[in-house]
Design a protein around this motif. Structure first.
Motif, mmCIF file in Angstrom:
data_model
loop_
_atom_site.group_PDB
_atom_site.id
_atom_site.type_symbol
_atom_site.label_atom_id
_atom_site.label_comp_id
_atom_site.label_asym_id
_atom_site.label_seq_id
_atom_site.Cartn_x
_atom_site.Cartn_y
_atom_site.Cartn_z
ATOM 1 N N THR A 1 33.332 19.657 18.069
ATOM 2 C CA THR A 1 32.077 19.023 18.496
ATOM 3 C C THR A 1 31.813 17.744 17.704
ATOM 4 O OG1 THR A 1 31.137 21.182 19.068
ATOM 5 C CG2 THR A 1 29.594 19.354 18.773
ATOM 6 N N LEU A 2 32.032 17.789 16.409
ATOM 7 C CA LEU A 2 31.785 16.606 15.582
ATOM 8 C C LEU A 2 32.773 15.486 15.893
ATOM 9 C CD1 LEU A 2 30.921 18.261 12.145
ATOM 10 C CD2 LEU A 2 29.365 17.304 13.851
ATOM 11 N N LEU A 3 33.995 15.829 16.249
ATOM 12 C CA LEU A 3 34.950 14.797 16.672
ATOM 13 C C LEU A 3 34.476 14.103 17.938
ATOM 14 C CD1 LEU A 3 38.440 16.482 16.064
ATOM 15 C CD2 LEU A 3 37.455 14.523 14.839
ATOM 16 N N TRP A 4 33.933 14.895 18.870
ATOM 17 C CA TRP A 4 33.385 14.311 20.094
ATOM 18 C C TRP A 4 32.194 13.401 19.777
ATOM 19 C CZ3 TRP A 4 28.633 14.580 22.559
ATOM 20 C CH2 TRP A 4 28.604 14.094 23.866
ATOM 21 N N VAL A 5 31.361 13.824 18.830
ATOM 22 C CA VAL A 5 30.222 13.008 18.418
ATOM 23 C C VAL A 5 30.705 11.671 17.859
ATOM 24 C CG1 VAL A 5 28.372 12.823 16.709
ATOM 25 C CG2 VAL A 5 28.628 14.918 18.035
ATOM 26 N N CYS A 6 31.776 11.704 17.068
ATOM 27 C CA CYS A 6 32.336 10.461 16.517
ATOM 28 C C CYS A 6 32.800 9.532 17.625
ATOM 29 C CB CYS A 6 33.488 10.789 15.574
ATOM 30 S SG CYS A 6 32.990 11.600 14.044
ATOM 31 N N TYR A 7 33.378 10.115 18.678
ATOM 32 C CA TYR A 7 33.829 9.303 19.808
ATOM 33 C C TYR A 7 32.639 8.644 20.507
ATOM 34 C CZ TYR A 7 35.702 8.154 24.404
ATOM 35 O OH TYR A 7 36.032 7.505 25.555
ATOM 36 N N VAL A 8 31.572 9.428 20.739
ATOM 37 C CA VAL A 8 30.373 8.881 21.390
ATOM 38 C C VAL A 8 29.771 7.777 20.529
ATOM 39 C CG1 VAL A 8 28.028 9.424 22.164
ATOM 40 C CG2 VAL A 8 29.880 11.014 22.641
ATOM 41 N N TYR A 9 29.691 8.022 19.232
ATOM 42 C CA TYR A 9 29.126 7.019 18.333
ATOM 43 C C TYR A 9 29.954 5.737 18.341
ATOM 44 C CZ TYR A 9 27.837 4.777 13.930
ATOM 45 O OH TYR A 9 27.453 3.867 12.976
ATOM 46 N N ARG A 10 31.257 5.918 18.420
ATOM 47 C CA ARG A 10 32.167 4.760 18.372
ATOM 48 C C ARG A 10 32.035 3.879 19.600
ATOM 49 N NH1 ARG A 10 34.982 0.933 18.212
ATOM 50 N NH2 ARG A 10 37.072 0.653 17.376
ATOM 51 N N TYR A 11 31.840 4.500 20.791
ATOM 52 C CA TYR A 11 31.894 3.733 22.037
ATOM 53 C C TYR A 11 30.539 3.555 22.733
ATOM 54 C CZ TYR A 11 36.949 4.100 21.679
ATOM 55 O OH TYR A 11 38.238 4.004 21.247
ATOM 56 N N LEU A 12 29.532 4.344 22.397
ATOM 57 C CA LEU A 12 28.244 4.242 23.092
ATOM 58 C C LEU A 12 27.108 3.747 22.209
ATOM 59 C CD1 LEU A 12 28.193 7.476 25.287
ATOM 60 C CD2 LEU A 12 28.837 5.154 25.943
ATOM 61 N N LEU A 13 27.240 3.909 20.911
ATOM 62 C CA LEU A 13 26.140 3.559 20.020
ATOM 63 C C LEU A 13 26.637 2.658 18.900
ATOM 64 C CD1 LEU A 13 24.379 7.018 19.572
ATOM 65 C CD2 LEU A 13 23.577 5.105 20.929
ATOM 66 N N ASN A 14 25.696 2.021 18.248
ATOM 67 C CA ASN A 14 26.024 1.331 17.011
ATOM 68 C C ASN A 14 25.108 1.859 15.912
ATOM 69 O OD1 ASN A 14 23.500 -0.173 17.056
ATOM 70 N ND2 ASN A 14 24.428 -1.425 18.659
ATOM 71 N N GLU A 15 25.391 1.472 14.702
ATOM 72 C CA GLU A 15 24.661 2.028 13.560
ATOM 73 C C GLU A 15 23.169 1.730 13.633
ATOM 74 O OE1 GLU A 15 24.933 1.970 8.659
ATOM 75 O OE2 GLU A 15 26.344 0.808 9.883
ATOM 76 N N LYS A 16 22.807 0.570 14.123
ATOM 77 C CA LYS A 16 21.403 0.199 14.223
ATOM 78 C C LYS A 16 20.663 1.125 15.176
ATOM 79 C CE LYS A 16 18.411 -3.748 15.296
ATOM 80 N NZ LYS A 16 18.385 -5.160 15.733
ATOM 81 N N ASP A 17 21.290 1.449 16.311
ATOM 82 C CA ASP A 17 20.678 2.360 17.278
ATOM 83 C C ASP A 17 20.413 3.728 16.660
ATOM 84 O OD1 ASP A 17 20.660 0.551 19.365
ATOM 85 O OD2 ASP A 17 22.682 1.082 20.016
ATOM 86 N N LEU A 18 21.394 4.246 15.924
ATOM 87 C CA LEU A 18 21.262 5.575 15.360
ATOM 88 C C LEU A 18 20.187 5.622 14.284
ATOM 89 C CD1 LEU A 18 22.310 8.439 15.418
ATOM 90 C CD2 LEU A 18 24.034 7.792 13.719
ATOM 91 N N ILE A 19 20.135 4.605 13.430
ATOM 92 C CA ILE A 19 19.109 4.552 12.385
ATOM 93 C C ILE A 19 17.722 4.499 13.010
ATOM 94 C CG2 ILE A 19 18.152 3.138 10.537
ATOM 95 C CD1 ILE A 19 21.019 2.345 9.812
ATOM 96 N N LEU A 20 17.563 3.725 14.094
ATOM 97 C CA LEU A 20 16.285 3.647 14.790
ATOM 98 C C LEU A 20 15.903 4.994 15.357
ATOM 99 C CD1 LEU A 20 13.919 2.037 15.956
ATOM 100 C CD2 LEU A 20 15.372 1.459 17.913
ATOM 101 N N ALA A 21 16.857 5.695 15.968
ATOM 102 C CA ALA A 21 16.574 7.005 16.541
ATOM 103 C C ALA A 21 16.156 8.007 15.479
ATOM 104 C CB ALA A 21 17.806 7.518 17.287
#
Length: 369
Positions: free
Chosen positions: A127-147
């Motif tokens: 599951t965490l590997l899949w999360v890394c893939y989503v983070y890599r291609y759908l989000l950037n660090e700024k988006d995640l920090i805001l969320a």
């Protein structure tokens, strides 16, 4: 020039996602339940508090997974065109089937080789590997920090619009969608829970990896094909509701026929074929009722899917228990498969009679009925 009313309405209704976003909800929920899954073996060694911590962790995982598919449904309803929704959703369904297959096969091997703890480490890590893939291609660090900041505040940045409860549930098409989703989920859970026991008792000398793997392996291409076929028909001029109902005829009607055949065969090979056909055809529901919810209410599809999915999960628990009772009371597996057929066809009949694809989340003055 002002945008059309439905566009303004969608913008207002979708404000609930503007503070965090569907992609980030999916990522945050998956990363949390993946971490909890990996920590489960540690929770089992907390002394006298291990039972409480284990129960709490399972409840928390259920809550986190509960927001996953509604968020995904809302995301797809906003960003995917009607003529492409079925294949997109079916691809997601096929990915879920593949994940279940890999986890099941590897879990069985790891259980024998490394003990039960390794199963939790593997599934959580996957599951965490899949999360890394989503983070890599759908989000950037700024988006995640805001969320994360929005979640920490406990309040959304934008005030969410109210879901039109009364307007939605006054429509027979909404109740037809909920009923069909309930039936498909209940039938699926009954087969998922009792098929391994059926094969083990009916064919005691059969190899477990065959009946535990082959049906779910068939489900992957079946799901992809159903999505492709549905979108292909719509793009060539067939009515949306006609295509959705056709998919449900396959997903609930024809699949129940193969389920009935399971109770009337003494051949292991035929039983595997019938089980594979029934499970595979059930994936046609991804191109039928699952995307029909997005047709009906794209502005609040996540909410409506959450209601339907919750009803389906509760019905699945009842259906599995009822199936077990029938086995004990009659000693016959035919009753279980008859139950699957009855539930499936009740949902199918309701959807065929009352199902529609026109939007019901618009104000009465702008409804396309």
């Amino acid at each position: 020039m002002q945008p059309p009313p439905e566009t303004r309405r969608d913008a207002a209704e979708n404000a609930q996602w503007s503070s965090i976003g569907g992609e980030k909800v999916i990522l945050l929920s998956a990363s949390t339940w993946g971490s909890i899954t990996m920590a489960t073996p540690l929770l089992a060694h907390l002394g006298s508090a291990h039972l409480v911590s284990m129960v709490f962790s399972r409840v928390l995982i259920g809550l986190l997974q509960g927001v996953y598919f509604p968020a995904l449904t809302s995301l797809l309803s906003q960003r995917v065109r009607e003529s492409e929704r079925a294949f997109t959703y079916s691809t997601v369904g096929a990915g879920s089937q593949f994940g279940t297959l890999v986890t099941g096969v590897m879990g069985s091997l790891l259980l024998d080789w490394c003990g039960w703890q390794s199963v939790f480490y593997f599934s959580g890590g996957l599951t965490l590997l899949w999360v890394c893939y989503v983070y890599r291609y759908l989000l950037n660090e700024k988006d995640l920090i805001l969320a994360l900041g929005v979640l920490a505040q406990g309040l959304p940045v934008a005030r969410p619009s109210r879901v039109p409860w009364r307007q939605l549930f006054r429509k027979p098409s909404v109740w037809a969608a909920v009923c069909s989703q309930l039936s498909s989920a209940c039938s699926f859970f009954i087969l998922l829970s009792w098929l391994p026991t059926f094969f083990k008792e009916t064919f005691p000398h059969s190899k477990g990896w065959v009946f535990n793997v082959v049906p779910w392996l068939v489900a992957i291409p079946a799901s992809l094909f159903s999505g492709f076929l549905s979108d292909h028909l719509i793009s060539h001029g067939y009515g949306t509701i006609t295509v959705r109902k056709s998919m449900q005829v396959m997903g609930l009607g024809l699949s129940s026929v193969f389920a009935l055949c399971l109770g009337h065969t003494s051949s292991f090979l035929k039983a595997v074929v019938f089980a594979s056909a029934s499970i595979g055809l059930q994936t046609f529901n991804h191109s039928g009722i699952s995307v029909n919810i997005q047709d009906l209410a794209p502005s609040c599809a996540g909410f409506l899917f959450g209601v339907a999915n919750t009803a389906g999960a509760l019905a699945g628990v009842v259906g599995v228990c009822l199936g077990g009772y029938l086995i004990e009371a009659t000693g016959s597996w035919t009753c279980v498969f008859n139950l699957v057929a009855v539930i499936s066809n009740l949902g199918l009949g309701t959807f065929l009679v009352f199902g529609k694809a026109q939007r019901v989340d618009l104000s009465p003055a702008h409804e396309d009925l």
